[in-house]
Scaffold this active site. Structure first.
Site, mmCIF file in Angstrom:
data_model
loop_
_atom_site.group_PDB
_atom_site.id
_atom_site.type_symbol
_atom_site.label_atom_id
_atom_site.label_comp_id
_atom_site.label_asym_id
_atom_site.label_seq_id
_atom_site.Cartn_x
_atom_site.Cartn_y
_atom_site.Cartn_z
ATOM 1 N N HIS A 173 17.610 28.319 -0.975
ATOM 2 C CA HIS A 173 17.934 29.166 0.186
ATOM 3 C C HIS A 173 16.887 29.030 1.304
ATOM 4 O O HIS A 173 17.051 29.636 2.364
ATOM 5 C CB HIS A 173 18.035 30.639 -0.226
ATOM 6 N N ASP A 182 24.690 25.680 -8.104
ATOM 7 C CA ASP A 182 24.344 27.095 -8.236
ATOM 8 C C ASP A 182 25.562 27.927 -7.812
ATOM 9 O O ASP A 182 26.388 27.484 -7.022
ATOM 10 C CB ASP A 182 23.162 27.405 -7.318
ATOM 11 N N HIS A 217 25.498 30.489 -5.938
ATOM 12 C CA HIS A 217 25.316 30.871 -4.540
ATOM 13 C C HIS A 217 25.279 29.613 -3.657
ATOM 14 O O HIS A 217 24.666 28.607 -4.037
ATOM 15 C CB HIS A 217 24.001 31.643 -4.360
ATOM 16 N N ASP A 220 23.804 30.214 -12.657
ATOM 17 C CA ASP A 220 24.358 31.566 -12.566
ATOM 18 C C ASP A 220 25.876 31.589 -12.423
ATOM 19 O O ASP A 220 26.458 32.631 -12.126
ATOM 20 C CB ASP A 220 23.705 32.346 -11.418
#
Length: 440
Positions: free
Chosen positions: A112, A151, A153, A240
């Protein structure tokens, strides 16, 4: 004695002294349970699986990627230097031929973190994959790279860093941004005017299971990779998407992650998120390691795994097929779109606000890119944070043409020093970084 088909390197760095808070899911136990599982399974006793110790990255490696405002020491801890160093260690081991593949099991994570860093967002301060990639480009002459982010996200930081780079293919498959942080990563996010099409986003519906992930990997991601022909494939290996993860809504499994790795065949994997610390990560990581090494992973099973219970619905399957078709259509049209985009010449501008959820600050960016048919274009970012500093950041890309290089230096040299806390030039053609403070 069992022998790995592909010689595989591992780096572990749990970062004992870094956590957002003692009870926060991003803490050292994420890797300690995995380390225990790896030892119990005897993976390090297998011939061809080798552990390496992480080194620290120097500031120069960070400044090759980031504009840290006000400086590197303000946004990084020693753990961040070692986490990035762990990825770099694995990258060097692969490039030097000491191993064929490598997995950096390190934290803090990084995907991120964007090009400008005024603080931490999504638990990330610096982008450890990008720091590794740009080091490998500088030291080993690597050119075309693909980063596949798995991921849950969206990897918005990696997307931001490579938004204007036509030599880096960034693919992110993630839970739909309408339902999960950071709220981005839609199919129409395709890259900047000089790199249109080399950003590929595949937003998946909540409760996507093994069937959906493996369908997308096999029928969408793999063909795009084969056509792009990267010299290196990097997997941002977030975990995740697991059905037991406490902060997401997907139905993936350890067995599924291992199969995905077998299809993807990454040269290097770098751990990102994953917060089911006991029930998922040890099994997912073991599955990924066995798959990278070319070993049998059919016996890897996590507690409470029930493929029937987590199976996706027909509607979810239909939606995933539609997303896959749209992604492949965008990919097929990329060259035409890119050519039309670059015909415009001149300057392209965009403005945006970036929220740093971890540090609770808001950054405003005004970005200018020179549209160029010959290179990635000179990039200027005017960055202001509500609790940070005001900086003018100029990036000259690695293979900049002379005209864009001159534009970059003109922006840097003519900037009104008194208007900014810092004016920074990142010249990748010379691998240099220059910073002038207010009044200098």
């Amino acid at each position: 004695m069992q022998r790995a088909k592909y010689k595989t390197g591992l780096v572990f760095f749990p970062a004992f002294d870094w956590a957002i808070s003692p009870a926060h899911p991003e803490r050292e136990e994420r890797l300690l349970y995995t380390q225990d599982q790896v030892f119990e399974e005897g993976l390090l006793d297998i011939e061809g699986i080798e552990e390496f110790k992480p080194d620290l990255v120097p500031i120069k490696d960070v400044q090759r990627v980031h504009f840290c405002v006000p400086d590197v020491w303000s946004v990084m801890t020693e753990s961040h230097f070692i986490s990035a160093g762990g990825a770099k260690t694995i990258g060097m081991a692969v490039m030097d031929g000491r191993v064929q593949r490598g997995f950096a099991l390190v934290r803090p994570p990084g995907h991120h973190a964007m090009r400008v860093v005024q603080g931490a967002r999504g638990f990330c301060n610096i982008n450890i994959e990008a720091i590794m990639v740009e080091y490998l480009r500088q030291a080993y002459g690597v050119d075309r790279v693909a980063i596949v982010d798995t991921d849950c996200h969206h990897g918005d930081g990696t997307q931001d860093i490579y938004w204007h780079d036509p030599d880096t293919l960034f693919i992110s498959m993630h839970q739909d941004g309408r339902t999960l942080y950071p709220g981005t990563g839609f199919s129409n996010e395709l890259g900047g005017p000089n790199a249109l099409g080399t950003t590929v986003n595949i937003p998946l519906p909540p409760h996507t299971s093994e069937e959906g992930f493996l369908y997308v990997t096999q029928h969408v991601v793999k063909p795009i990779l084969e056509e792009f022909k990267p010299q290196l494939v990097i997997n941002s290996a977030g975990q995740d998407n697991h059905f037991s993860d406490p902060i997401t809504n997907m139905n993936f499994s350890a067995q599924g992650y291992a199969q995905l790795t077998s299809i993807l065949q990454p040269d290097i994997a770098v751990l990102e998120g994953g917060y089911a610390i006991e029930g998922a990560l040890p099994y997912v990581n073991v599955g990924i390691i066995l798959a990278m090494a070319g070993l049998d992973y059919s016996q890897v099973r996590e507690p409470n795994y029930d493929p029937v219970k987590i199976r996706q619905t027909r509607e979810t399957s239909r939606r995933i097929e539609q997303i896959g078709e749209l992604t492949l259509q965008n990919w097929a049209q990329r060259e035409q779109r890119s050519a039309r985009s670059r015909e415009r010449r001149g300057l392209d501008r965009r403005t945006r606000n970036i929220f740093y959820d971890t540090d609770n600050l808001l950054e405003s960016q005004k970005e200018i890119i020179s549209i160029c048919p010959d290179c990635a274009g000179a990039l200027q970012i005017d960055s202001t944070a509500d609790r940070g500093r005001h900086a003018l950041c100029v990036h000259i890309p690695r293979k900049a043409c002379q005209a864009c290089r001159e534009i970059g230096y003109q922006w840097f040299e003519t900037a009104q020093r008194e208007a900014y806390d810092a004016v920074i030039l990142q010249d990748r053609t010379a691998d240099t970084y220059h910073q002038r403070q207010h009044g200098a």
